[in-house]
Design an enzyme around this catalytic site. Structure first.
Site, PDB file in Angstrom:
ATOM      1  CG  ASP A   1      -1.822   1.161   1.327  1.00 49.58           C
ATOM      2  OD1 ASP A   1      -2.706   1.276   0.471  1.00 49.58           O
ATOM      3  OD2 ASP A   1      -1.658   1.967   2.261  1.00 49.58           O
TER       4      ASP A   1
ATOM      5  CD  GLU B   1      -2.213   2.214  -3.448  1.00 53.53           C
ATOM      6  OE1 GLU B   1      -3.389   2.484  -3.735  1.00 53.53           O
ATOM      7  OE2 GLU B   1      -1.776   2.204  -2.273  1.00 53.53           O
TER       8      GLU B   1
END
Length: 700
Positions: free
Chosen positions: A344, A382
């Site tokens: 993330d 990401e």
């Protein structure tokens, strides 16, 4: 609660001169060794917590930057925490406060919850936070799950993003006490559904121990998604049906074993970019009280430097912070059996000591690339955060694959008639070589997705033009306004049969584009059967029917489910539809056809003027099966059928000319999202391509 025993008792130190001891609680034959890294601390107490909540506090011995000691008679299941002494000077980043009971950063299990109403969880209070905060649990070593029965190559991967709780919370076949847990996810009915769908890998939204933020709890809502990590080694205890004193570890391993036995990989969505301690005024639970200046990025006056939007950012320029991350990653691979990670806000992890993005020399990138354990698992970034220069799609390099946000945006724009031509779409259909082809990577560096947990579901993408997040109690201010959606003429649910039919066709178009594009497709939980969140595009705090998988939908949306299964099966069966190498636009075998040809509506190859026609929404993609750069396990060259993929993203019928016999003499229609095409087409024929449809034809 019982009064804490504040009498410190020295305990035996670990080996002198051991500069890199094993951190955390290590169970041995006759006791447990506890080791904490806290170089700036003046004193560290180990707090052993009894069943009645009382504590026995024991001093740890100081060895270099570490505090360590052995406690006889302590074993698995013992709850504990740390009290770290030192200066309290927030303006200089020092946040020591021994009245705060701190979680071990290396705790393998966590027990208890956070008392959001208590002022004692904040370091501005001198009161004891014990009884108001989660605590660490001693966990002994155990056998890891068996590896997957057959490793899944990147080129064969189909990812299914799901929420551990939400997938089975309403599953009628899962025993009620196991619904929403690791055991529920491992239930044969849940796994059979994924097997029948055809996916190869599940990507679990965060399962590291996480907390709800106090501000969200004050609105009466939870953090459902889990992007607020407290413990990087501990499986989230709420997802355990068997207990929180270490039982969650065994249950998680059993879940991984069940997936592996079914041939399905387990990929974790991991959040190393920030922690649950929040901003400057957040609770003190672990890292802040152990070494605030090391774990977090700080600005002037000891303020938190935030590039994550959460109040804090973990400082990966510090070597011990990177050690924590690397130890955690290796633990989940070696001990918990994990097959890959999705990171993330990964750009935060490659910011240097000046908070600048460093894609060349950041030690985190080099350490990951050189690590033999991480070298055998899938790594997905990401590739953005919310700081300066935070959008880095295409720039991570080997060995990384990336969430391709440009694929999402391009495909959405094409099917809502906002693309400005087909040039960008062609890059996305063929593997995004413009993003990943210049640094030695392959098409599977592109994780293609149209939807994800964050944003509209596929059904909502074609049903809502605006977000409807009122249930989040933020006056609909949260969530993105850049949805690139089209409601097909009506906002929200409708009984109008023409609108419903159009929406189903659009869902079929989007799913077909996703799965038939070169790269790795990622499907969001429920998109294969019409899951809706009622227009909520930021359901992070909705632990209810808004987010849970409705198990009546597979029957109600059988056509969408059947289409998804068919698409995945086509991709699995035909190497032509899942190329591992970038296309050259040239024959691969002597006398063969080009590996890829772009076909214009007039039947010939796309011209320069076609590519720059901003009004063009119709294109064909011819994939030659005799041009595969692939071999079987014996090293023999693979051949396959050739395919012509054609799409018409306009709202009108478009007459298109099928390529002449030099490509193929005729074609069989194997997929048609309009369900109106003939079954066979001759070379050179003019065919009326229905509006808003995608057709896949196999060369005969």
């Amino acid at each position: 609660m019982p009064v804490t025993d504040t009498t410190a008792t020295p305990i035996t130190a670990g080996p002198a001169g051991d500069l890199e001891p094993r951190l955390g609680a290590v169970v041995q034959t006759d006791g447990t060794t506890f080791t904490l890294w806290a170089p700036a601390a003046e004193r560290v107490e180990l707090a052993l917590i009894a069943e009645d909540g009382s504590q026995r506090n024991l001093d740890l011995a100081h060895t270099g930057e570490f505090w360590t000691g052995f406690v006889a008679g302590v074993g698995a299941g013992q709850r504990y925490g740390y009290r770290v002494h030192g200066p309290f000077d927030p303006s200089h980043g020092l946040r020591f406060n021994p009245s705060k009971l701190l979680l071990d950063p290396y705790a393998r299990a966590v027990d208890g919850s956070l008392d959001f109403a208590s002022p004692l969880i904040y370091d501005s209070s001198d009161g004891d936070s014990a009884g108001h905060v989660p605590v660490s649990v001693v966990v002994g070593d155990s056998e890891p799950p068996p590896p997957i029965c057959k490793p899944v190559h990147w080129g064969e991967t189909v990812v299914y993003e799901l929420h551990t709780k939400g997938f089975t919370k309403l599953h009628p076949d899962v025993p009620e006490h196991q619904r929403g847990t690791y055991a529920g996810l491992a239930h044969p009915s849940a796994i059979a559904y994924l097997q029948e769908l055809g996916v190869t890998s599940v990507e679990l939204l965060p399962i590291h121990q996480f907390l709800t933020e106090p501000a969200i709890a004050a609105r009466g809502l939870p953090n459902y998604w889990g992007y607020n990590t407290l413990g990087f080694f501990a499986p989230h205890a709420e997802y355990s049906s068997s207990g929180s004193r270490g039982e969650q570890v065994a249950e998680f391993k059993a879940m991984v074993a069940a997936f592996h036995a079914a041939g399905i990989e387990v990929i974790l969505d991991v959040v190393y970019n920030h922690t649950a301690e929040g901003g400057f005024d957040g609770p003190t639970l672990s890292f802040r009280g152990i070494d605030n200046r090391a774990y977090y990025r700080l600005g002037d006056g000891g303020t938190m430097y935030d590039v994550t939007g959460t109040g804090n950012s973990v400082d990966t320029s510090h070597p011990q912070v990177r050690r924590l991350m690397m130890d955690s990653l290796r633990y989940w691979v070696e001990e918990m059996g994990i097959d890959g990670f999705r990171f993330d806000l990964a750009v935060t992890l490659i910011r240097n000591e000046r908070h600048e993005v460093d894609l060349v020399d950041h030690p985190f990138l080099s350490e990951v690339a050189a690590d033999p354990v991480l070298g055998r698992v899938k790594l997905i970034s990401e590739p953005w955060d919310v700081g300066n220069f935070g959008y880095q799609v295409g720039n991570f390099g080997t060995p990384w694959s990336e969430w391709n946000g440009k694929f999402r945006d391009s495909v959405r724009d094409v099917w809502r008639d906002a693309s400005g031509g087909v040039q960008d779409l062609a890059y996305r259909l063929s593997g995004s070589s413009d993003l990943y082809g210049d640094d030695g990577r392959y098409p599977y560096a592109s994780i293609n997705f149209v939807t994800a947990h964050d944003g509209f579901t596929l059904r909502d993408l074609v049903s809502y033009h605006h977000k409807h997040n009122e249930d989040n109690h933020e006056d609909n201010r949260d969530g993105t306004d850049d949805n690139r959606s089209w409601n097909c003429g009506v906002e929200g649910e409708t009984d109008d049969p023409s609108v419903v039919a159009l929406r189903k066709r659009q869902m079929a178009n989007l799913m077909s584009t996703l799965i038939l594009s070169t790269g790795v497709p990622m499907i969001t939980m429920g998109d294969e059967c019409g899951r809706t969140q009622g227009g909520n595009n930021n359901a992070y705090c909705q632990d209810n029917d808004i987010s849970w998988f409705d198990w009546t939908l597979p029957g109600q949306w059988a056509d969408q489910l059947a289409l998804t299964k068919k698409l995945i099966a086509l991709r699995s069966t035909h190497p032509t539809l899942r190329q591992w190498h970038y296309f050259s636009g040239q024959p691969v075998v002597p006398g063969g056809r080009k590996d890829l040809s772009w076909i214009a509506p007039h039947g010939g190859e796309m011209t320069e003027s076609d590519w720059h026609d901003g009004n063009l929404r119709t294109i064909g993609m011819f994939l030659a099966g005799d041009a595969l750069r692939a071999t079987d396990t014996a090293g023999n060259a693979l051949t396959d059928s050739s395919f012509l993929l054609a799409l018409n993203a306009t709202s009108e019928v478009r007459p298109v000319v099928v390529p002449d016999a030099s490509w193929a003499p005729a074609y069989e229609v194997v997929l048609d999202t309009s369900n109106s095409m003939v079954t066979e087409v001759e070379a050179g024929a003019t065919v009326p391509l229905p509006p808003l449809c995608l057709v896949l034809l196999r060369a005969l």
